[in-house]
Design a protein around this motif. Structure first.
Motif, PDB file in Angstrom:
ATOM      1  N   GLU A  17       7.792   1.999 -11.798  1.00 57.73           N
ATOM      2  CA  GLU A  17       7.101   3.035 -12.561  1.00 57.73           C
ATOM      3  C   GLU A  17       5.596   2.793 -12.662  1.00 57.73           C
ATOM      4  O   GLU A  17       4.834   3.705 -12.977  1.00 57.73           O
ATOM      5  N   ASN A  18       5.137   1.551 -12.348  1.00 59.23           N
ATOM      6  CA  ASN A  18       3.702   1.238 -12.337  1.00 59.23           C
ATOM      7  C   ASN A  18       3.097   1.373 -10.938  1.00 59.23           C
ATOM      8  O   ASN A  18       1.965   0.975 -10.713  1.00 59.23           O
ATOM      9  N   GLU A  19       3.892   1.898  -9.995  1.00 60.31           N
ATOM     10  CA  GLU A  19       3.499   2.104  -8.600  1.00 60.31           C
ATOM     11  C   GLU A  19       3.312   0.804  -7.827  1.00 60.31           C
ATOM     12  O   GLU A  19       2.666   0.779  -6.780  1.00 60.31           O
ATOM     13  N   ASP A  20       3.901  -0.307  -8.325  1.00 60.15           N
ATOM     14  CA  ASP A  20       3.903  -1.568  -7.590  1.00 60.15           C
ATOM     15  C   ASP A  20       5.035  -1.529  -6.578  1.00 60.15           C
ATOM     16  O   ASP A  20       6.162  -1.141  -6.918  1.00 60.15           O
ATOM     17  N   VAL A  21       4.775  -1.928  -5.330  1.00 55.64           N
ATOM     18  CA  VAL A  21       5.821  -1.988  -4.310  1.00 55.64           C
ATOM     19  C   VAL A  21       6.760  -3.140  -4.643  1.00 55.64           C
ATOM     20  O   VAL A  21       6.324  -4.276  -4.838  1.00 55.64           O
ATOM     21  N   ILE A  22       8.065  -2.838  -4.730  1.00 55.13           N
ATOM     22  CA  ILE A  22       9.038  -3.901  -5.017  1.00 55.13           C
ATOM     23  C   ILE A  22      10.008  -4.117  -3.861  1.00 55.13           C
ATOM     24  O   ILE A  22      10.654  -5.162  -3.793  1.00 55.13           O
ATOM     25  N   LEU A  23      10.128  -3.145  -2.963  1.00 51.83           N
ATOM     26  CA  LEU A  23      10.929  -3.292  -1.736  1.00 51.83           C
ATOM     27  C   LEU A  23      10.208  -2.568  -0.608  1.00 51.83           C
ATOM     28  O   LEU A  23       9.632  -1.493  -0.820  1.00 51.83           O
ATOM     29  N   CYS A  24      10.275  -3.146   0.591  1.00 54.56           N
ATOM     30  CA  CYS A  24       9.659  -2.516   1.747  1.00 54.56           C
ATOM     31  C   CYS A  24      10.533  -2.819   2.961  1.00 54.56           C
ATOM     32  O   CYS A  24      10.871  -3.989   3.207  1.00 54.56           O
ATOM     33  N   GLY A  25      10.930  -1.788   3.681  1.00 54.49           N
ATOM     34  CA  GLY A  25      11.809  -1.983   4.823  1.00 54.49           C
ATOM     35  C   GLY A  25      11.262  -1.363   6.086  1.00 54.49           C
ATOM     36  O   GLY A  25      10.551  -0.358   6.049  1.00 54.49           O
ATOM     37  N   PHE A  26      11.593  -2.008   7.209  1.00 58.58           N
ATOM     38  CA  PHE A  26      11.170  -1.550   8.533  1.00 58.58           C
ATOM     39  C   PHE A  26      12.379  -1.576   9.446  1.00 58.58           C
ATOM     40  O   PHE A  26      13.122  -2.564   9.449  1.00 58.58           O
ATOM     41  N   ALA A  27      12.579  -0.522  10.223  1.00 57.63           N
ATOM     42  CA  ALA A  27      13.695  -0.492  11.169  1.00 57.63           C
ATOM     43  C   ALA A  27      13.214   0.135  12.469  1.00 57.63           C
ATOM     44  O   ALA A  27      12.342   1.003  12.472  1.00 57.63           O
ATOM     45  N   GLU A  28      13.830  -0.313  13.568  1.00 58.49           N
ATOM     46  CA  GLU A  28      13.567   0.280  14.872  1.00 58.49           C
ATOM     47  C   GLU A  28      14.854   0.188  15.674  1.00 58.49           C
ATOM     48  O   GLU A  28      15.488  -0.862  15.723  1.00 58.49           O
ATOM     49  N   PHE A  29      15.253   1.327  16.274  1.00 63.44           N
ATOM     50  CA  PHE A  29      16.471   1.318  17.074  1.00 63.44           C
ATOM     51  C   PHE A  29      16.403   2.394  18.140  1.00 63.44           C
ATOM     52  O   PHE A  29      15.615   3.323  18.063  1.00 63.44           O
ATOM     53  N   VAL A  30      17.247   2.217  19.142  1.00 61.52           N
ATOM     54  CA  VAL A  30      17.331   3.154  20.252  1.00 61.52           C
ATOM     55  C   VAL A  30      18.725   3.746  20.274  1.00 61.52           C
ATOM     56  O   VAL A  30      19.718   3.016  20.233  1.00 61.52           O
ATOM     57  N   LEU A  31      18.819   5.061  20.308  1.00 60.02           N
ATOM     58  CA  LEU A  31      20.114   5.741  20.452  1.00 60.02           C
ATOM     59  C   LEU A  31      20.340   6.064  21.915  1.00 60.02           C
ATOM     60  O   LEU A  31      19.434   6.314  22.663  1.00 60.02           O
TER      61      LEU A  31
END
Length: 142
Positions: free
Chosen positions: A128-142
């Motif tokens: 609620e204070n706009e602090d990042v608490i989780l960050c995720g990155f994904a990359e895949f090929v279909l």
């Protein structure tokens, strides 16, 4: 520990989740894998996440952006505590979260109609204070 978990289960990793979007000093919180969907065909993503909240998480924002073939495909944001108003049985967000440790396993069907190619996704959760608490990155090929 996460790489050992992935290898032990013979999973194909497509993404990582951290406590920060910044590379320096971030802590590894989870992995996303790609699995065959034996019931409906195609594939499903499965995210394994372990997180410890130091403070109560009563609200926040969830941001998601997806690109396909290097071009922006989708971008959206939701109020975190309101983003899962679907079937109660499939919910995993129940706000507020009190300080403490939580573990989740979240499966999402990847639609069969998506075209073949390379997809990249970035997600982040702020409090609620706009602090990042989780960050995720994904990359895949279909």
């Amino acid at each position: 520990a996460w790489n050992s978990f992935i290898e032990a289960h013979h999973y194909v990793s497509i993404g990582d989740i951290y406590d920060s979007c910044e590379e320096d000093g971030r802590k590894w919180l989870g992995k996303t894998v790609l699995l065959p969907d034996k019931e409906r065909g195609g594939v499903t993503s499965k995210t394994f996440l372990n997180v410890t909240f130091e403070e109560t998480l009563a609200d926040g924002e969830f941001f998601l952006s997806v690109s396909y073939g290097g071009k922006d495909l989708y971008e959206n944001q939701w109020k975190f505590c309101e983003m899962e108003e679907e079937d109660e049985e499939d919910r995993w967000i129940f706000c507020p979260y009190k300080p403490g440790s939580y573990s989740w396993v979240i499966s999402r069907k990847i639609p069969n109609y998506l075209p073949k190619g390379t997809y990249k996704a970035t997600a982040r959760l702020t409090n609620e204070n706009e602090d990042v608490i989780l960050c995720g990155f994904a990359e895949f090929v279909l």
